[in-house]
Design a protein around this motif. Structure first.
Motif, PDB file in Angstrom:
ATOM      1  N   ALA A  98      56.426  18.794  67.494  1.00 19.03           N
ATOM      2  CA  ALA A  98      56.826  18.782  68.911  1.00 19.03           C
ATOM      3  C   ALA A  98      56.794  20.186  69.507  1.00 19.03           C
ATOM      4  CB  ALA A  98      58.216  18.174  69.058  1.00 19.03           C
ATOM      5  N   VAL A  99      57.293  21.164  68.761  1.00 16.59           N
ATOM      6  CA  VAL A  99      57.319  22.540  69.260  1.00 16.59           C
ATOM      7  C   VAL A  99      55.896  23.083  69.407  1.00 16.59           C
ATOM      8  CG1 VAL A  99      58.003  24.896  68.682  1.00 16.59           C
ATOM      9  CG2 VAL A  99      59.629  23.037  68.436  1.00 16.59           C
ATOM     10  N   ILE A 100      55.055  22.823  68.424  1.00 13.42           N
ATOM     11  CA  ILE A 100      53.666  23.286  68.507  1.00 13.42           C
ATOM     12  C   ILE A 100      52.959  22.614  69.680  1.00 13.42           C
ATOM     13  CG2 ILE A 100      51.425  23.200  67.335  1.00 13.42           C
ATOM     14  CD1 ILE A 100      53.010  23.665  64.693  1.00 13.42           C
ATOM     15  N   ALA A 101      53.207  21.323  69.878  1.00 16.39           N
ATOM     16  CA  ALA A 101      52.584  20.611  71.006  1.00 16.39           C
ATOM     17  C   ALA A 101      53.056  21.184  72.338  1.00 16.39           C
ATOM     18  CB  ALA A 101      52.893  19.121  70.921  1.00 16.39           C
ATOM     19  N   LEU A 102      54.364  21.414  72.485  1.00 15.62           N
ATOM     20  CA  LEU A 102      54.893  21.991  73.728  1.00 15.62           C
ATOM     21  C   LEU A 102      54.310  23.375  73.994  1.00 15.62           C
ATOM     22  CD1 LEU A 102      58.678  21.056  73.670  1.00 15.62           C
ATOM     23  CD2 LEU A 102      57.023  20.463  75.431  1.00 15.62           C
ATOM     24  N   ALA A 103      54.306  24.215  72.972  1.00 13.34           N
ATOM     25  CA  ALA A 103      53.774  25.566  73.143  1.00 13.34           C
ATOM     26  C   ALA A 103      52.290  25.530  73.493  1.00 13.34           C
ATOM     27  CB  ALA A 103      53.998  26.379  71.867  1.00 13.34           C
ATOM     28  N   THR A 104      51.557  24.627  72.874  1.00 13.30           N
ATOM     29  CA  THR A 104      50.121  24.506  73.154  1.00 13.30           C
ATOM     30  C   THR A 104      49.869  24.030  74.585  1.00 13.30           C
ATOM     31  OG1 THR A 104      49.675  24.029  70.831  1.00 13.30           O
ATOM     32  CG2 THR A 104      47.974  23.390  72.414  1.00 13.30           C
ATOM     33  N   ILE A 105      50.624  23.046  75.028  1.00 13.43           N
ATOM     34  CA  ILE A 105      50.446  22.519  76.394  1.00 13.43           C
ATOM     35  C   ILE A 105      50.793  23.592  77.427  1.00 13.43           C
ATOM     36  CG2 ILE A 105      51.378  20.863  78.063  1.00 13.43           C
ATOM     37  CD1 ILE A 105      51.623  18.896  75.644  1.00 13.43           C
ATOM     38  N   MET A 106      51.916  24.291  77.236  1.00 12.25           N
ATOM     39  CA  MET A 106      52.301  25.329  78.198  1.00 12.25           C
ATOM     40  C   MET A 106      51.284  26.460  78.219  1.00 12.25           C
ATOM     41  SD  MET A 106      56.461  25.654  77.978  1.00 12.25           S
ATOM     42  CE  MET A 106      56.492  26.190  76.289  1.00 12.25           C
ATOM     43  N   THR A 107      50.864  26.905  77.043  1.00 10.86           N
ATOM     44  CA  THR A 107      49.896  27.996  76.964  1.00 10.86           C
ATOM     45  C   THR A 107      48.565  27.589  77.588  1.00 10.86           C
ATOM     46  OG1 THR A 107      50.954  28.797  74.949  1.00 10.86           O
ATOM     47  CG2 THR A 107      48.723  29.577  75.398  1.00 10.86           C
ATOM     48  N   SER A 108      48.119  26.373  77.300  1.00 11.24           N
ATOM     49  CA  SER A 108      46.846  25.892  77.854  1.00 11.24           C
ATOM     50  C   SER A 108      46.886  25.836  79.376  1.00 11.24           C
ATOM     51  CB  SER A 108      46.521  24.501  77.309  1.00 11.24           C
ATOM     52  OG  SER A 108      46.418  24.525  75.922  1.00 11.24           O
ATOM     53  N   ALA A 109      47.993  25.373  79.928  1.00  8.33           N
ATOM     54  CA  ALA A 109      48.113  25.284  81.385  1.00  8.33           C
ATOM     55  C   ALA A 109      48.024  26.660  82.021  1.00  8.33           C
ATOM     56  CB  ALA A 109      49.436  24.611  81.757  1.00  8.33           C
ATOM     57  N   VAL A 110      48.719  27.636  81.445  1.00  8.47           N
ATOM     58  CA  VAL A 110      48.716  28.985  82.016  1.00  8.47           C
ATOM     59  C   VAL A 110      47.359  29.654  81.831  1.00  8.47           C
ATOM     60  CG1 VAL A 110      49.761  31.269  81.841  1.00  8.47           C
ATOM     61  CG2 VAL A 110      51.197  29.239  81.785  1.00  8.47           C
ATOM     62  N   VAL A 111      46.758  29.499  80.663  1.00  6.18           N
ATOM     63  CA  VAL A 111      45.453  30.114  80.400  1.00  6.18           C
ATOM     64  C   VAL A 111      44.377  29.503  81.294  1.00  6.18           C
ATOM     65  CG1 VAL A 111      43.622  30.339  78.658  1.00  6.18           C
ATOM     66  CG2 VAL A 111      45.985  30.873  78.063  1.00  6.18           C
ATOM     67  N   ALA A 112      44.514  28.222  81.613  1.00  2.00           N
ATOM     68  CA  ALA A 112      43.519  27.571  82.471  1.00  2.00           C
ATOM     69  C   ALA A 112      43.418  28.240  83.833  1.00  2.00           C
ATOM     70  CB  ALA A 112      43.861  26.092  82.641  1.00  2.00           C
ATOM     71  N   VAL A 113      44.529  28.786  84.344  1.00  2.00           N
ATOM     72  CA  VAL A 113      44.487  29.393  85.673  1.00  2.00           C
ATOM     73  C   VAL A 113      44.420  30.917  85.655  1.00  2.00           C
ATOM     74  CG1 VAL A 113      45.610  27.448  86.809  1.00  2.00           C
ATOM     75  CG2 VAL A 113      46.997  29.322  85.952  1.00  2.00           C
ATOM     76  N   ALA A 114      44.979  31.552  84.624  1.00  2.00           N
ATOM     77  CA  ALA A 114      45.035  33.018  84.607  1.00  2.00           C
ATOM     78  C   ALA A 114      44.068  33.652  83.626  1.00  2.00           C
ATOM     79  CB  ALA A 114      46.458  33.485  84.284  1.00  2.00           C
ATOM     80  N   GLY A 115      43.459  32.857  82.780  1.00  2.00           N
ATOM     81  CA  GLY A 115      42.579  33.425  81.771  1.00  2.00           C
ATOM     82  C   GLY A 115      43.361  33.827  80.533  1.00  2.00           C
ATOM     83  N   VAL A 116      42.653  34.451  79.622  1.00  2.00           N
ATOM     84  CA  VAL A 116      43.245  34.820  78.336  1.00  2.00           C
ATOM     85  C   VAL A 116      43.899  36.190  78.462  1.00  2.00           C
ATOM     86  CG1 VAL A 116      42.783  35.191  75.895  1.00  2.00           C
ATOM     87  CG2 VAL A 116      41.433  33.513  77.168  1.00  2.00           C
ATOM     88  N   ILE A 117      45.228  36.190  78.452  1.00  2.00           N
ATOM     89  CA  ILE A 117      45.994  37.437  78.482  1.00  2.00           C
ATOM     90  C   ILE A 117      46.774  37.475  77.175  1.00  2.00           C
ATOM     91  CG2 ILE A 117      47.699  38.821  79.705  1.00  2.00           C
ATOM     92  CD1 ILE A 117      47.011  37.190  82.236  1.00  2.00           C
ATOM     93  N   GLY A 118      46.206  38.131  76.200  1.00  2.00           N
ATOM     94  CA  GLY A 118      46.763  38.105  74.861  1.00  2.00           C
ATOM     95  C   GLY A 118      47.954  39.023  74.673  1.00  2.00           C
ATOM     96  N   TRP A 119      48.580  38.878  73.529  1.00  2.00           N
ATOM     97  CA  TRP A 119      49.640  39.728  73.013  1.00  2.00           C
ATOM     98  C   TRP A 119      51.012  39.474  73.617  1.00  2.00           C
ATOM     99  CZ3 TRP A 119      49.153  42.355  68.651  1.00  2.00           C
ATOM    100  CH2 TRP A 119      47.863  42.637  68.201  1.00  2.00           C
ATOM    101  N   ILE A 120      51.130  38.884  74.797  1.00  2.00           N
ATOM    102  CA  ILE A 120      52.444  38.711  75.400  1.00  2.00           C
ATOM    103  C   ILE A 120      53.285  37.752  74.565  1.00  2.00           C
ATOM    104  CG2 ILE A 120      53.698  37.865  77.422  1.00  2.00           C
ATOM    105  CD1 ILE A 120      51.440  38.960  79.137  1.00  2.00           C
ATOM    106  N   GLY A 121      52.679  36.662  74.118  1.00  2.00           N
ATOM    107  CA  GLY A 121      53.401  35.686  73.312  1.00  2.00           C
ATOM    108  C   GLY A 121      53.813  36.200  71.946  1.00  2.00           C
ATOM    109  N   LEU A 122      53.201  37.267  71.486  1.00  2.00           N
ATOM    110  CA  LEU A 122      53.599  37.889  70.221  1.00  2.00           C
ATOM    111  C   LEU A 122      54.528  39.068  70.455  1.00  2.00           C
ATOM    112  CD1 LEU A 122      50.160  37.912  68.386  1.00  2.00           C
ATOM    113  CD2 LEU A 122      52.125  36.480  67.860  1.00  2.00           C
ATOM    114  N   LEU A 123      54.197  39.876  71.430  1.00  2.00           N
ATOM    115  CA  LEU A 123      54.929  41.117  71.680  1.00  2.00           C
ATOM    116  C   LEU A 123      56.331  40.875  72.240  1.00  2.00           C
ATOM    117  CD1 LEU A 123      54.815  44.265  72.038  1.00  2.00           C
ATOM    118  CD2 LEU A 123      53.883  43.826  74.304  1.00  2.00           C
ATOM    119  N   ILE A 124      56.445  40.067  73.267  1.00  2.00           N
ATOM    120  CA  ILE A 124      57.702  39.915  73.991  1.00  2.00           C
ATOM    121  C   ILE A 124      58.800  39.243  73.155  1.00  2.00           C
ATOM    122  CG2 ILE A 124      58.785  38.862  76.009  1.00  2.00           C
ATOM    123  CD1 ILE A 124      57.058  41.418  76.527  1.00  2.00           C
TER     124      ILE A 124
END
Length: 192
Positions: A98-124
């Motif tokens: 469930a957590v992996i699915a939620l994280a994947t859906i949220m990340t996919s939605a944001v990446v679809a509009v803003a593009g690939v902005i890496g490192w924030i999900g690891l760094l922050i």
């Protein structure tokens, strides 16, 4: 160790395959219109964002973050070994899925509009954990606030660095890679 090796090798193979498909799409793209758009999307940017896109993505992210926050105590228990987490009443495998699915859906939605902005999900989240500790009751809200502020700072820096807007993915990698290298060196120093 074998499962870890298989996981790493699977990641390398899938990364190589995705890179090859991306390169093929770039070669087949119109060099005057599509290729610059693909390249800019791959590097991430907020410059092309419109409020209509934000209103489409916001509910997905809000619902996902709300569900994760409601599951915070179960997610805290996941830091324990699987047998102990199960003994505390947490169904580990369904929760992970469930957590992996939620994280994947949220990340996919944001990446679809803003593009690939890496490192924030690891760094922050790592930086937030250093500030507030591992409890998700504090860590999740702090990560959201710090992530938004970090992205705002990076976007401001990318637009004001010169005549050319630097893609956000480049700036976040320039900050994220040294930060993680510092964490790795710190952990290696602590373990020796």
């Amino acid at each position: 160790a074998d499962r870890t090796l298989v996981l790493v090798l699977t990641g390398v193979v899938l990364g190589a395959l995705a890179g090859a498909i991306t390169s093929l799409l770039k070669i087949l793209a119109d060099p005057y219109d599509q290729l610059p758009a693909i390249t800019f999307w791959l590097l991430g940017s907020l410059s092309g964002m419109h409020m209509a896109q934000v209103w489409v993505v916001a509910p997905v992210v809000l619902v996902g973050c709300s569900v994760l926050y409601l599951l915070r105590w179960r997610l805290n228990v996941l830091s324990l070994p699987e047998a102990e987490a199960s003994a505390l009443g947490v169904q580990v495998k369904p929760l992970r899925i469930a957590v992996i699915a939620l994280a994947t859906i949220m990340t996919s939605a944001v990446v679809a509009v803003a593009g690939v902005i890496g490192w924030i999900g690891l760094l922050i989240p790592h930086a937030a954990r250093l500030l507030v500790g591992p409890s998700l009751a504090r860590l999740l809200p702090m990560s959201i606030v710090m992530g938004a502020l970090f992205l705002l700072l990076v976007d401001t820096a990318s637009r004001s660095a010169g005549d050319l807007e630097i893609p956000l993915g480049i700036l976040t990698a320039l900050v994220g890679a040294p930060f993680f290298l510092g964490l790795l060196l710190r952990r290696a120093g602590a373990s020796s």
